[in-house]
Motif scaffolding. Sequence first.
Motif, PDB file in Angstrom:
ATOM      1  N   MET A 124     -12.738   7.391  -6.671  1.00  0.00           N
ATOM      2  CA  MET A 124     -11.505   6.596  -6.622  1.00  0.00           C
ATOM      3  C   MET A 124     -10.637   7.025  -5.444  1.00  0.00           C
ATOM      4  SD  MET A 124     -11.566   4.261  -8.863  1.00  0.00           S
ATOM      5  CE  MET A 124      -9.858   3.750  -8.820  1.00  0.00           C
ATOM      6  N   ALA A 125     -10.529   8.329  -5.213  1.00  0.00           N
ATOM      7  CA  ALA A 125      -9.734   8.816  -4.080  1.00  0.00           C
ATOM      8  C   ALA A 125     -10.356   8.357  -2.764  1.00  0.00           C
ATOM      9  CB  ALA A 125      -9.613  10.338  -4.123  1.00  0.00           C
ATOM     10  N   ALA A 126     -11.672   8.468  -2.650  1.00  0.00           N
ATOM     11  CA  ALA A 126     -12.347   8.072  -1.409  1.00  0.00           C
ATOM     12  C   ALA A 126     -12.215   6.569  -1.155  1.00  0.00           C
ATOM     13  CB  ALA A 126     -13.823   8.471  -1.470  1.00  0.00           C
ATOM     14  N   SER A 127     -12.441   5.760  -2.178  1.00  0.00           N
ATOM     15  CA  SER A 127     -12.358   4.311  -1.977  1.00  0.00           C
ATOM     16  C   SER A 127     -10.904   3.871  -1.780  1.00  0.00           C
ATOM     17  CB  SER A 127     -13.018   3.549  -3.132  1.00  0.00           C
ATOM     18  OG  SER A 127     -12.381   3.830  -4.348  1.00  0.00           O
ATOM     19  N   SER A 128      -9.973   4.557  -2.431  1.00  0.00           N
ATOM     20  CA  SER A 128      -8.563   4.233  -2.238  1.00  0.00           C
ATOM     21  C   SER A 128      -8.107   4.589  -0.831  1.00  0.00           C
ATOM     22  CB  SER A 128      -7.696   4.963  -3.273  1.00  0.00           C
ATOM     23  OG  SER A 128      -7.969   4.455  -4.563  1.00  0.00           O
ATOM     24  N   MET A 129      -8.579   5.724  -0.320  1.00  0.00           N
ATOM     25  CA  MET A 129      -8.238   6.099   1.051  1.00  0.00           C
ATOM     26  C   MET A 129      -8.842   5.108   2.034  1.00  0.00           C
ATOM     27  SD  MET A 129      -6.403   8.327   2.565  1.00  0.00           S
ATOM     28  CE  MET A 129      -5.925   7.375   3.996  1.00  0.00           C
ATOM     29  N   ALA A 130     -10.047   4.625   1.757  1.00  0.00           N
ATOM     30  CA  ALA A 130     -10.667   3.604   2.603  1.00  0.00           C
ATOM     31  C   ALA A 130      -9.838   2.319   2.575  1.00  0.00           C
ATOM     32  CB  ALA A 130     -12.095   3.341   2.149  1.00  0.00           C
ATOM     33  N   ALA A 131      -9.312   1.968   1.411  1.00  0.00           N
ATOM     34  CA  ALA A 131      -8.469   0.768   1.300  1.00  0.00           C
ATOM     35  C   ALA A 131      -7.173   0.934   2.089  1.00  0.00           C
ATOM     36  CB  ALA A 131      -8.170   0.453  -0.162  1.00  0.00           C
ATOM     37  N   VAL A 132      -6.590   2.129   2.048  1.00  0.00           N
ATOM     38  CA  VAL A 132      -5.382   2.396   2.833  1.00  0.00           C
ATOM     39  C   VAL A 132      -5.690   2.198   4.313  1.00  0.00           C
ATOM     40  CG1 VAL A 132      -3.803   4.227   3.605  1.00  0.00           C
ATOM     41  CG2 VAL A 132      -4.255   3.912   1.160  1.00  0.00           C
ATOM     42  N   ASN A 133      -6.767   2.834   4.783  1.00  0.00           N
ATOM     43  CA  ASN A 133      -7.140   2.703   6.195  1.00  0.00           C
ATOM     44  C   ASN A 133      -7.428   1.255   6.562  1.00  0.00           C
ATOM     45  OD1 ASN A 133      -6.863   5.435   6.626  1.00  0.00           O
ATOM     46  ND2 ASN A 133      -9.024   5.872   6.359  1.00  0.00           N
ATOM     47  N   MET A 134      -8.192   0.566   5.725  1.00  0.00           N
ATOM     48  CA  MET A 134      -8.525  -0.822   5.992  1.00  0.00           C
ATOM     49  C   MET A 134      -7.250  -1.663   6.064  1.00  0.00           C
ATOM     50  SD  MET A 134     -11.054  -3.381   3.927  1.00  0.00           S
ATOM     51  CE  MET A 134      -9.990  -3.478   2.506  1.00  0.00           C
ATOM     52  N   GLY A 135      -6.326  -1.415   5.170  1.00  0.00           N
ATOM     53  CA  GLY A 135      -5.070  -2.145   5.189  1.00  0.00           C
ATOM     54  C   GLY A 135      -4.324  -1.954   6.496  1.00  0.00           C
ATOM     55  N   VAL A 136      -4.299  -0.737   6.984  1.00  0.00           N
ATOM     56  CA  VAL A 136      -3.631  -0.454   8.261  1.00  0.00           C
ATOM     57  C   VAL A 136      -4.350  -1.181   9.395  1.00  0.00           C
ATOM     58  CG1 VAL A 136      -3.075   1.369   9.925  1.00  0.00           C
ATOM     59  CG2 VAL A 136      -2.644   1.731   7.480  1.00  0.00           C
ATOM     60  N   TYR A 137      -5.688  -1.145   9.410  1.00  0.00           N
ATOM     61  CA  TYR A 137      -6.449  -1.847  10.460  1.00  0.00           C
ATOM     62  C   TYR A 137      -6.103  -3.333  10.464  1.00  0.00           C
ATOM     63  CZ  TYR A 137      -9.616   2.244  10.191  1.00  0.00           C
ATOM     64  OH  TYR A 137     -10.155   3.488  10.164  1.00  0.00           O
ATOM     65  N   TYR A 138      -6.075  -3.932   9.288  1.00  0.00           N
ATOM     66  CA  TYR A 138      -5.799  -5.369   9.193  1.00  0.00           C
ATOM     67  C   TYR A 138      -4.393  -5.699   9.679  1.00  0.00           C
ATOM     68  CZ  TYR A 138     -10.059  -6.846   6.770  1.00  0.00           C
ATOM     69  OH  TYR A 138     -11.348  -7.173   6.464  1.00  0.00           O
ATOM     70  N   VAL A 139      -3.420  -4.882   9.301  1.00  0.00           N
ATOM     71  CA  VAL A 139      -2.038  -5.130   9.724  1.00  0.00           C
ATOM     72  C   VAL A 139      -1.902  -4.961  11.237  1.00  0.00           C
ATOM     73  CG1 VAL A 139       0.341  -4.264   9.569  1.00  0.00           C
ATOM     74  CG2 VAL A 139      -1.003  -4.630   7.484  1.00  0.00           C
ATOM     75  N   PHE A 140      -2.514  -3.921  11.794  1.00  0.00           N
ATOM     76  CA  PHE A 140      -2.449  -3.727  13.244  1.00  0.00           C
ATOM     77  C   PHE A 140      -3.150  -4.866  13.974  1.00  0.00           C
ATOM     78  CE2 PHE A 140      -1.860   1.189  13.270  1.00  0.00           C
ATOM     79  CZ  PHE A 140      -0.528   1.028  12.954  1.00  0.00           C
ATOM     80  N   ALA A 141      -4.304  -5.303  13.470  1.00  0.00           N
ATOM     81  CA  ALA A 141      -5.020  -6.419  14.102  1.00  0.00           C
ATOM     82  C   ALA A 141      -4.173  -7.687  14.033  1.00  0.00           C
ATOM     83  CB  ALA A 141      -6.368  -6.643  13.432  1.00  0.00           C
ATOM     84  N   ALA A 142      -3.502  -7.902  12.914  1.00  0.00           N
ATOM     85  CA  ALA A 142      -2.635  -9.073  12.770  1.00  0.00           C
ATOM     86  C   ALA A 142      -1.463  -8.994  13.735  1.00  0.00           C
ATOM     87  CB  ALA A 142      -2.135  -9.195  11.334  1.00  0.00           C
ATOM     88  N   SER A 143      -0.898  -7.819  13.869  1.00  0.00           N
ATOM     89  CA  SER A 143       0.232  -7.628  14.770  1.00  0.00           C
ATOM     90  C   SER A 143      -0.162  -7.909  16.221  1.00  0.00           C
ATOM     91  CB  SER A 143       0.762  -6.199  14.638  1.00  0.00           C
ATOM     92  OG  SER A 143       1.753  -5.941  15.583  1.00  0.00           O
ATOM     93  N   ALA A 144      -1.387  -7.549  16.581  1.00  0.00           N
ATOM     94  CA  ALA A 144      -1.875  -7.760  17.946  1.00  0.00           C
ATOM     95  C   ALA A 144      -2.514  -9.137  18.122  1.00  0.00           C
ATOM     96  CB  ALA A 144      -2.886  -6.679  18.305  1.00  0.00           C
TER      97      ALA A 144
END
Length: 142
Positions: free
Chosen positions: A55-75
């Motif tokens: 759960m910690a590993a997949s949750s951390m992956a979701a956090v990272n993925m969320g940041v990637y998506y937001v940065f990609a959207a911003s750019a």
Amino acid sequence: MRLPRSFSGWTMAVFGVLAFVLGVLGLISPDTLLVMLGFEVVDVRPVGDYTLVYMAASSMAAVNMGVYYVFAASADYTPFFRWTVPFRLVTFTVFTMLVVTGAAPAEFFGVGLWEGLGALITGFALWREGKLLPARQSAEAA
């Protein structure tokens, strides 16, 4: 950081924020996320049960993925938007099959549905903007 400048960018930003928030929830309260997904929460975990580690590993992956998506959207990074569509549809298929085969509880279908609908909405937005397929350069420009 800028706000998304396109409909497809907004679809990515919304998905990213949701992934980030759910990832943080999984890090802070994995039992809450397990309940949301329809998995049994036990008071005492037997030796060799690595549910909370996963759960910690997949949750951390979701956090990272969320940041990637937001940065990609911003750019407004359209190639990234396009790359996510087929892979999110694959994720929808795999997660749905886990539910259909009984390997995962019915509530887990919500994760697959989230991925599938998100992919379709992003794909539609890209299509509507004329960005679904990469532009082909003419031979003269090359």
